[in-house]
Write a protein that holds these residues in place. Structure first.
Motif, short mmCIF file in Angstrom:
data_model
loop_
_atom_site.label_atom_id
_atom_site.label_comp_id
_atom_site.label_asym_id
_atom_site.label_seq_id
_atom_site.Cartn_x
_atom_site.Cartn_y
_atom_site.Cartn_z
N TYR A 12 28.37 -17.23 -16.51
CA TYR A 12 28.91 -16.20 -17.40
C TYR A 12 27.87 -15.90 -18.47
O TYR A 12 27.42 -16.80 -19.18
CB TYR A 12 30.24 -16.66 -17.99
N LEU A 13 27.47 -14.64 -18.55
CA LEU A 13 26.46 -14.20 -19.51
C LEU A 13 27.12 -13.63 -20.75
O LEU A 13 28.01 -12.78 -20.65
CB LEU A 13 25.57 -13.12 -18.89
N MET A 14 26.69 -14.10 -21.89
CA MET A 14 27.15 -13.57 -23.17
C MET A 14 25.98 -12.80 -23.76
O MET A 14 24.87 -13.32 -23.86
CB MET A 14 27.53 -14.73 -24.10
N PHE A 40 27.88 -26.96 -27.83
CA PHE A 40 28.25 -26.46 -26.51
C PHE A 40 27.24 -26.90 -25.45
O PHE A 40 27.62 -27.17 -24.30
CB PHE A 40 28.41 -24.93 -26.54
N HIS A 41 25.96 -27.00 -25.83
CA HIS A 41 24.96 -27.46 -24.88
C HIS A 41 25.19 -28.93 -24.52
O HIS A 41 25.14 -29.30 -23.34
CB HIS A 41 23.56 -27.25 -25.46
N LYS A 42 25.46 -29.76 -25.52
CA LYS A 42 25.73 -31.18 -25.26
C LYS A 42 26.97 -31.37 -24.41
O LYS A 42 27.06 -32.31 -23.62
CB LYS A 42 25.87 -31.95 -26.58
N ALA A 43 27.95 -30.48 -24.55
CA ALA A 43 29.17 -30.54 -23.75
C ALA A 43 28.93 -30.09 -22.31
O ALA A 43 29.79 -30.27 -21.44
CB ALA A 43 30.27 -29.69 -24.39
N GLY A 44 27.76 -29.49 -22.06
CA GLY A 44 27.41 -29.05 -20.72
C GLY A 44 27.93 -27.68 -20.35
O GLY A 44 27.80 -27.26 -19.20
N LEU A 46 27.12 -24.73 -22.18
CA LEU A 46 26.09 -23.74 -22.51
C LEU A 46 24.78 -24.22 -21.88
O LEU A 46 24.25 -25.27 -22.25
CB LEU A 46 25.93 -23.60 -24.01
N LEU A 47 24.28 -23.47 -20.92
CA LEU A 47 23.08 -23.88 -20.19
C LEU A 47 21.81 -23.50 -20.90
O LEU A 47 20.85 -24.27 -20.93
CB LEU A 47 23.11 -23.29 -18.78
N MET A 48 21.78 -22.29 -21.45
CA MET A 48 20.62 -21.84 -22.21
C MET A 48 21.02 -20.65 -23.06
O MET A 48 22.01 -19.98 -22.77
CB MET A 48 19.44 -21.50 -21.30
N ALA A 49 20.26 -20.42 -24.12
CA ALA A 49 20.56 -19.32 -25.04
C ALA A 49 19.32 -18.99 -25.84
O ALA A 49 18.45 -19.84 -26.01
CB ALA A 49 21.71 -19.70 -25.98
N GLY A 61 23.34 -15.77 -23.91
CA GLY A 61 23.75 -17.14 -23.63
C GLY A 61 24.26 -17.21 -22.20
O GLY A 61 24.88 -16.26 -21.72
N ILE A 62 23.98 -18.31 -21.52
CA ILE A 62 24.47 -18.51 -20.16
C ILE A 62 25.40 -19.72 -20.17
O ILE A 62 24.99 -20.83 -20.51
CB ILE A 62 23.30 -18.73 -19.17
N PHE A 63 26.65 -19.46 -19.79
CA PHE A 63 27.72 -20.46 -19.85
C PHE A 63 28.22 -20.80 -18.45
O PHE A 63 28.10 -20.00 -17.53
CB PHE A 63 28.89 -19.93 -20.68
N THR A 64 28.84 -21.97 -18.34
CA THR A 64 29.38 -22.42 -17.05
C THR A 64 30.77 -21.88 -16.79
O THR A 64 31.24 -21.93 -15.65
CB THR A 64 29.43 -23.95 -16.99
N SER A 65 31.46 -21.36 -17.81
CA SER A 65 32.80 -20.79 -17.61
C SER A 65 33.03 -19.66 -18.62
O SER A 65 32.43 -19.64 -19.69
CB SER A 65 33.89 -21.86 -17.78
N ARG A 66 33.90 -18.75 -18.23
CA ARG A 66 34.27 -17.66 -19.14
C ARG A 66 34.97 -18.23 -20.38
O ARG A 66 34.74 -17.79 -21.49
CB ARG A 66 35.17 -16.65 -18.44
N ALA A 67 35.81 -19.24 -20.17
CA ALA A 67 36.55 -19.85 -21.29
C ALA A 67 35.58 -20.42 -22.32
O ALA A 67 35.79 -20.28 -23.52
CB ALA A 67 37.49 -20.93 -20.78
#
Length: 98
Positions: A12-14, A40-44, A46-49, A61-67
């Motif tokens: 998911y791209l922000m 969010f990165h430590k929680a896994g 947020l992959l990169m931003a 920002g690139i996220f692992t889920s929309r939530a």
């Protein structure tokens, strides 16, 4: 098409766009924004931003889920305090995922 997309890893791209006066507000809000990025990165989730443009005109920002992306935006000091003028979240199928 759905079967084809299932072969790829969904992300998911922000996208953030700076407010007209966003750069003038960024420095004061950066420490809290950075802390949120790290959380969010430590929680896994947020992959990169990072910002794009020179000078910056926005960020991605690139996220692992929309939530996770929605939760990040909802509490981000850059959004809350007017650094960001507009944002959007989009589904993205990562074609080169292992």
């Amino acid at each position: 098409m759905r079967a084809l997309l299932a072969r790829f890893l969904m992300k998911y791209l922000m996208f953030y766009e700076l407010a007209a006066d966003g750069l003038s507000k960024a420095q004061a809000n950066f420490p809290a924004h950075q802390a949120r990025l790290v959380e969010f990165h430590k929680a896994g989730t947020l992959l990169m931003a990072g910002p794009y443009g020179a000078p910056p005109i926005g960020a991605i920002g690139i996220f692992t889920s929309r939530a996770a992306a929605e939760a990040f935006v909802a509490g981000d000091p850059f959004v809350i305090n007017g650094v960001v003028g507009k944002y959007s979240i989009h589904d993205w199928s990562e074609a080169l995922a292992p």
